[in-house]
Each structure stands twice: as C-alpha cells, then as structure tokens.
Design an enzyme around this catalytic site. Structure first.
Site, PDB file in Angstrom:
ATOM      1  NE  ARG A   9      81.068  31.524  -9.592  1.00  0.00           N
ATOM      2  CZ  ARG A   9      82.146  32.027  -9.808  1.00  0.00           C
ATOM      3  NH1 ARG A   9      82.983  33.332  -9.448  1.00  0.00           N
ATOM      4  NH2 ARG A   9      81.782  31.531 -10.878  1.00  0.00           N
ATOM      5  CB  CYS A  10      82.548  26.093  -3.297  1.00  0.00           C
ATOM      6  SG  CYS A  10      83.414  24.248  -2.698  1.00  0.00           S
ATOM      7  CB  SER A  11      79.661  21.756  -5.700  1.00  0.00           C
ATOM      8  OG  SER A  11      80.481  20.978  -5.855  1.00  0.00           O
TER       9      SER A  11
END
Length: 113
Positions: A9-11
């Site tokens: 979920r972390c870019s």
C-alpha cells in the site's frame, strides 16, 4: 538473494521494489504487516542498517503517540514497540547479505545491489 520488508500500500515501497526488479534482482518479498519481524529480527536489522532505532521508526504514526513513545526513548524500547506494532517500521527495508538499507527515497534500494 535480496529480501524486502514490503508494504504494497506504500508508494515508496512499490517504487523501490520496481527498481530492484528492473535491475533483475532475485527478491524475496516479506509483507511485514502480515508477518511481523520479531524483536531479534529487528535487532539484526538495526545492526545491518547501522542506525539508531529512532531512524527506523515512523514517529508520525498515531500508534507512536498512542503507545506513549518519544524520540528520546532507548533503542530497546523502540525496537520492542516495532515488534508489537509493525506499522511503526519505516519502509521499505531491504536486505542483502550483511547489508541493509531503508529505501527512502526509493533509489536508495539500488545501494544494496
């Protein structure tokens, strides 16, 4: 072999993973929120990173305050907190042999190759 503690979920985590894949690195992905590292693994990560625990923790997370933590807490306190609440771990952490790097910015992932 390269291992990444990854949060999809972390870019920044996704970007670091993509950089490693583009370079053909053989990668083991560990979704550290689903499979949290133990205290011993966090201590090993700290040793490989060569950083104080405060540089491994996300102090802006609500859980940091909820747990009553402060930036001046001893390393052991912060490492135990990360073991209990892996959301606190700064991401992504990438390991290769006896080296590790927190890939922030994502291009730091290339330092491990």
């Amino acid at each position: 072999m390269t291992t990444i503690w990854h949060n999809p979920r972390c870019s920044k985590s996704r970007q670091a993973l993509a950089l490693l894949e583009e370079r053909g690195a053989k990668i083991t992905i560990r979704r550290y929120l689903d499979e949290p590292p133990t205290l011993a693994e966090l201590q090993d990560a700290q040793s490989k990173l060569g950083l104080p625990a405060i540089d491994m923790i996300r102090t802006g997370e609500a859980v940091f305050k909820e747990m009553g933590l402060s930036k001046s807490d001893p390393d052991e306190t912060l490492l135990k907190a990360m073991a209990k609440a892996p959301k606190l771990i700064e991401r992504p952490v990438i390991f290769s042999g006896d080296k590790a790097v927190i890939a922030r910015p994502p291009e730091k992932a290339l330092d491990i190759l």
